[in-house]
Motif scaffolding. Structure first.
Motif, PDB file in Angstrom:
ATOM      1  N   ASN A 100       0.826  -1.209   0.000  1.00 43.14           N
ATOM      2  CA  ASN A 100       0.000   0.000   0.000  1.00 43.14           C
ATOM      3  C   ASN A 100       0.863   1.264   0.000  1.00 43.14           C
ATOM      4  O   ASN A 100       0.617   2.213  -0.755  1.00 43.14           O
ATOM      5  CB  ASN A 100      -0.909  -0.016   1.233  1.00 43.14           C
ATOM      6  CG  ASN A 100      -1.767   1.225   1.361  1.00 43.14           C
ATOM      7  OD1 ASN A 100      -2.511   1.579   0.453  1.00 43.14           O
ATOM      8  ND2 ASN A 100      -1.658   1.907   2.495  1.00 43.14           N
ATOM      9  N   ILE A 101       1.894   1.258   0.819  1.00 46.63           N
ATOM     10  CA  ILE A 101       2.784   2.418   0.907  1.00 46.63           C
ATOM     11  C   ILE A 101       3.601   2.578  -0.375  1.00 46.63           C
ATOM     12  O   ILE A 101       3.799   3.695  -0.869  1.00 46.63           O
ATOM     13  CB  ILE A 101       3.709   2.280   2.133  1.00 46.63           C
ATOM     14  CG1 ILE A 101       2.878   2.363   3.421  1.00 46.63           C
ATOM     15  CG2 ILE A 101       4.789   3.354   2.130  1.00 46.63           C
ATOM     16  CD1 ILE A 101       3.646   1.996   4.675  1.00 46.63           C
ATOM     17  N   SER A 102       4.078   1.457  -0.919  1.00 47.34           N
ATOM     18  CA  SER A 102       4.875   1.517  -2.152  1.00 47.34           C
ATOM     19  C   SER A 102       4.062   2.085  -3.309  1.00 47.34           C
ATOM     20  O   SER A 102       4.572   2.891  -4.104  1.00 47.34           O
ATOM     21  CB  SER A 102       5.387   0.113  -2.509  1.00 47.34           C
ATOM     22  OG  SER A 102       6.239  -0.386  -1.502  1.00 47.34           O
ATOM     23  N   ILE A 103       2.798   1.676  -3.399  1.00 45.29           N
ATOM     24  CA  ILE A 103       1.922   2.187  -4.462  1.00 45.29           C
ATOM     25  C   ILE A 103       1.726   3.693  -4.304  1.00 45.29           C
ATOM     26  O   ILE A 103       1.765   4.451  -5.283  1.00 45.29           O
ATOM     27  CB  ILE A 103       0.565   1.453  -4.437  1.00 45.29           C
ATOM     28  CG1 ILE A 103       0.756   0.001  -4.884  1.00 45.29           C
ATOM     29  CG2 ILE A 103      -0.449   2.161  -5.332  1.00 45.29           C
ATOM     30  CD1 ILE A 103      -0.493  -0.852  -4.744  1.00 45.29           C
ATOM     31  N   MET A 104       1.521   4.137  -3.061  1.00 45.06           N
ATOM     32  CA  MET A 104       1.334   5.566  -2.818  1.00 45.06           C
ATOM     33  C   MET A 104       2.560   6.365  -3.251  1.00 45.06           C
ATOM     34  O   MET A 104       2.443   7.402  -3.926  1.00 45.06           O
ATOM     35  CB  MET A 104       1.066   5.819  -1.337  1.00 45.06           C
ATOM     36  CG  MET A 104       0.829   7.292  -1.012  1.00 45.06           C
ATOM     37  SD  MET A 104       1.151   7.742   0.717  1.00 45.06           S
ATOM     38  CE  MET A 104       2.955   7.682   0.752  1.00 45.06           C
ATOM     39  N   LEU A 105       3.745   5.889  -2.885  1.00 42.82           N
ATOM     40  CA  LEU A 105       4.970   6.611  -3.232  1.00 42.82           C
ATOM     41  C   LEU A 105       5.166   6.674  -4.749  1.00 42.82           C
ATOM     42  O   LEU A 105       5.575   7.712  -5.288  1.00 42.82           O
ATOM     43  CB  LEU A 105       6.175   5.944  -2.563  1.00 42.82           C
ATOM     44  CG  LEU A 105       6.224   6.037  -1.029  1.00 42.82           C
ATOM     45  CD1 LEU A 105       7.381   5.211  -0.485  1.00 42.82           C
ATOM     46  CD2 LEU A 105       6.347   7.490  -0.579  1.00 42.82           C
ATOM     47  N   ASP A 106       4.862   5.573  -5.426  1.00 42.61           N
ATOM     48  CA  ASP A 106       4.980   5.567  -6.892  1.00 42.61           C
ATOM     49  C   ASP A 106       4.002   6.564  -7.521  1.00 42.61           C
ATOM     50  O   ASP A 106       4.353   7.302  -8.459  1.00 42.61           O
ATOM     51  CB  ASP A 106       4.710   4.165  -7.441  1.00 42.61           C
ATOM     52  CG  ASP A 106       5.841   3.196  -7.128  1.00 42.61           C
ATOM     53  OD1 ASP A 106       6.962   3.667  -6.827  1.00 42.61           O
ATOM     54  OD2 ASP A 106       5.607   1.970  -7.175  1.00 42.61           O
ATOM     55  N   LEU A 108       2.690   9.219  -6.090  1.00 47.32           N
ATOM     56  CA  LEU A 108       3.100  10.583  -5.762  1.00 47.32           C
ATOM     57  C   LEU A 108       4.162  11.086  -6.744  1.00 47.32           C
ATOM     58  O   LEU A 108       4.107  12.235  -7.205  1.00 47.32           O
ATOM     59  CB  LEU A 108       3.647  10.644  -4.330  1.00 47.32           C
ATOM     60  CG  LEU A 108       2.618  10.708  -3.199  1.00 47.32           C
ATOM     61  CD1 LEU A 108       3.319  10.653  -1.849  1.00 47.32           C
ATOM     62  CD2 LEU A 108       1.768  11.974  -3.305  1.00 47.32           C
ATOM     63  N   ARG A 109       5.121  10.237  -7.050  1.00 42.62           N
ATOM     64  CA  ARG A 109       6.160  10.632  -8.009  1.00 42.62           C
ATOM     65  C   ARG A 109       5.552  10.905  -9.384  1.00 42.62           C
ATOM     66  O   ARG A 109       5.947  11.846 -10.085  1.00 42.62           O
ATOM     67  CB  ARG A 109       7.221   9.535  -8.094  1.00 42.62           C
ATOM     68  CG  ARG A 109       8.001   9.326  -6.796  1.00 42.62           C
ATOM     69  CD  ARG A 109       9.159   8.361  -6.983  1.00 42.62           C
ATOM     70  NE  ARG A 109       9.766   8.009  -5.708  1.00 42.62           N
ATOM     71  CZ  ARG A 109       9.516   6.891  -5.046  1.00 42.62           C
ATOM     72  NH1 ARG A 109       8.671   6.004  -5.553  1.00 42.62           N
ATOM     73  NH2 ARG A 109      10.097   6.643  -3.882  1.00 42.62           N
ATOM     74  N   GLU A 110       4.594  10.060  -9.755  1.00 46.32           N
ATOM     75  CA  GLU A 110       3.933  10.252 -11.048  1.00 46.32           C
ATOM     76  C   GLU A 110       3.130  11.553 -11.058  1.00 46.32           C
ATOM     77  O   GLU A 110       3.163  12.310 -12.038  1.00 46.32           O
ATOM     78  CB  GLU A 110       3.015   9.064 -11.332  1.00 46.32           C
ATOM     79  CG  GLU A 110       2.339   9.136 -12.699  1.00 46.32           C
ATOM     80  CD  GLU A 110       1.418   7.964 -12.955  1.00 46.32           C
ATOM     81  OE1 GLU A 110       0.658   8.018 -13.944  1.00 46.32           O
ATOM     82  OE2 GLU A 110       1.446   7.002 -12.153  1.00 46.32           O
ATOM     83  N   GLU A 193      11.030  15.097  -0.343  1.00 48.19           N
ATOM     84  CA  GLU A 193      11.999  14.021  -0.586  1.00 48.19           C
ATOM     85  C   GLU A 193      12.425  13.361   0.724  1.00 48.19           C
ATOM     86  O   GLU A 193      12.548  12.131   0.805  1.00 48.19           O
ATOM     87  CB  GLU A 193      13.216  14.577  -1.320  1.00 48.19           C
ATOM     88  CG  GLU A 193      12.951  14.935  -2.773  1.00 48.19           C
ATOM     89  CD  GLU A 193      14.168  15.547  -3.443  1.00 48.19           C
ATOM     90  OE1 GLU A 193      15.220  15.663  -2.757  1.00 48.19           O
ATOM     91  OE2 GLU A 193      14.079  15.909  -4.625  1.00 48.19           O
ATOM     92  N   THR A 194      12.643  14.176   1.747  1.00 49.63           N
ATOM     93  CA  THR A 194      13.048  13.636   3.051  1.00 49.63           C
ATOM     94  C   THR A 194      11.950  12.765   3.654  1.00 49.63           C
ATOM     95  O   THR A 194      12.214  11.653   4.142  1.00 49.63           O
ATOM     96  CB  THR A 194      13.383  14.781   4.022  1.00 49.63           C
ATOM     97  OG1 THR A 194      14.454  15.560   3.483  1.00 49.63           O
ATOM     98  CG2 THR A 194      13.793  14.234   5.383  1.00 49.63           C
ATOM     99  N   LEU A 195      10.714  13.253   3.599  1.00 53.92           N
ATOM    100  CA  LEU A 195       9.599  12.513   4.195  1.00 53.92           C
ATOM    101  C   LEU A 195       9.293  11.229   3.430  1.00 53.92           C
ATOM    102  O   LEU A 195       9.027  10.184   4.037  1.00 53.92           O
ATOM    103  CB  LEU A 195       8.353  13.407   4.248  1.00 53.92           C
ATOM    104  CG  LEU A 195       8.407  14.533   5.282  1.00 53.92           C
ATOM    105  CD1 LEU A 195       7.262  15.516   5.071  1.00 53.92           C
ATOM    106  CD2 LEU A 195       8.357  13.954   6.691  1.00 53.92           C
ATOM    107  N   GLU A 196       9.336  11.300   2.119  1.00 49.36           N
ATOM    108  CA  GLU A 196       9.076  10.100   1.329  1.00 49.36           C
ATOM    109  C   GLU A 196      10.171   9.053   1.552  1.00 49.36           C
ATOM    110  O   GLU A 196       9.892   7.849   1.593  1.00 49.36           O
ATOM    111  CB  GLU A 196       8.959  10.455  -0.147  1.00 49.36           C
ATOM    112  CG  GLU A 196       7.684  11.213  -0.478  1.00 49.36           C
ATOM    113  CD  GLU A 196       7.566  11.536  -1.958  1.00 49.36           C
ATOM    114  OE1 GLU A 196       8.501  11.196  -2.721  1.00 49.36           O
ATOM    115  OE2 GLU A 196       6.544  12.122  -2.347  1.00 49.36           O
ATOM    116  N   GLY A 197      11.411   9.508   1.699  1.00 52.31           N
ATOM    117  CA  GLY A 197      12.499   8.580   2.003  1.00 52.31           C
ATOM    118  C   GLY A 197      12.301   7.917   3.360  1.00 52.31           C
ATOM    119  O   GLY A 197      12.554   6.713   3.528  1.00 52.31           O
TER     120      GLY A 197
END
Length: 213
Positions: A100-106, A108-110, A193-197
């Motif tokens: 779920n988290i990985s999908i959100m991060l992807d 967000l980048r898109e 970037e810091t928070l997503e990392g």
């Protein structure tokens, strides 16, 4: 002088006057003292003891792992089956959180690469945070059925979950501040970037916990 005596067909002789080789006082007495070299068996004994301790440690570890897999003493087949099902369920739920988290991060980048509006970005983060909290609640309920071991795992999951919730809140606040013009673009990108990392790292911690169940 010899004295001869014949018994049937056997001739026997007896020395009437013993010569010097037969007398007990012919030769001086010999004193003998026994001494023993220092034993060299101590190192071997110590090595044997160390090997024995090592063997016992390995055996104890093997027994612990075997008991964990086979179940605790007194645990019937039905209880063992239920426990294994609960462990599998907890592991799957943790893996769903990571996904779920990985999908959100992807996404967000898109969104950012396409210049998607802040409203959609905020909706995405809120949706992911809500789903993560729901999965966390399910995991807690499953782990509570696993006894002391489940309690230990639950404490680790809880610690990571608290950090995740805080990171989600901070990310949402960052998005809102940028939308209201209270943060410049350079600072916004740096904080995002810091928070997503950080969120990605915490998701990795959940994955590690899942692999220990």
């Amino acid at each position: 002088m010899l004295e001869e005596k014949i018994l049937d067909s056997t001739r026997c002789y007896r020395v009437k006057t013993p010569g010097p080789i037969f007398r007990h006082d012919t030769y001086p007495g010999i004193s003998v003292s026994a001494s023993f070299a220092s034993s060299q068996a101590a190192p071997a004994g110590a090595l044997t003891a160390l090997l024995a301790v090592g063997f016992l440690a390995v055996a104890a570890g093997y027994v612990a792992i075997t008991r964990q897999r086979r179940g605790s003493p007194g645990e019937g087949k039905a209880e063992l089956l239920v426990r294994r099902e609960s462990e599998t369920k907890a592991r799957e739920l943790l893996e769903k959180r990571v996904e779920n988290i990985s999908i959100m991060l992807d996404q967000l980048r898109e969104y950012r690469s396409r210049g998607t509006g802040i409203v959609r970005v905020i909706d995405l983060v809120q949706s992911c945070a809500k789903r993560d909290a729901e999965l966390h609640g399910e995991i807690s309920r499953v782990l509570s059925s696993l006894g002391p071991r489940g309690g230990e795992i639950s404490e680790r999951v809880e610690a990571v979950s608290n950090e995740l919730a805080a990171a989600f809140r901070e990310l949402l606040e960052t998005e809102r501040m940028f939308r209201r013009g209270r943060m410049d673009k350079q600072e916004y990108k740096k904080r995002v970037e810091t928070l997503e990392g950080k969120i990605m790292k915490l998701a990795g911690e959940l994955g590690k916990i899942a692999r220990t169940i």
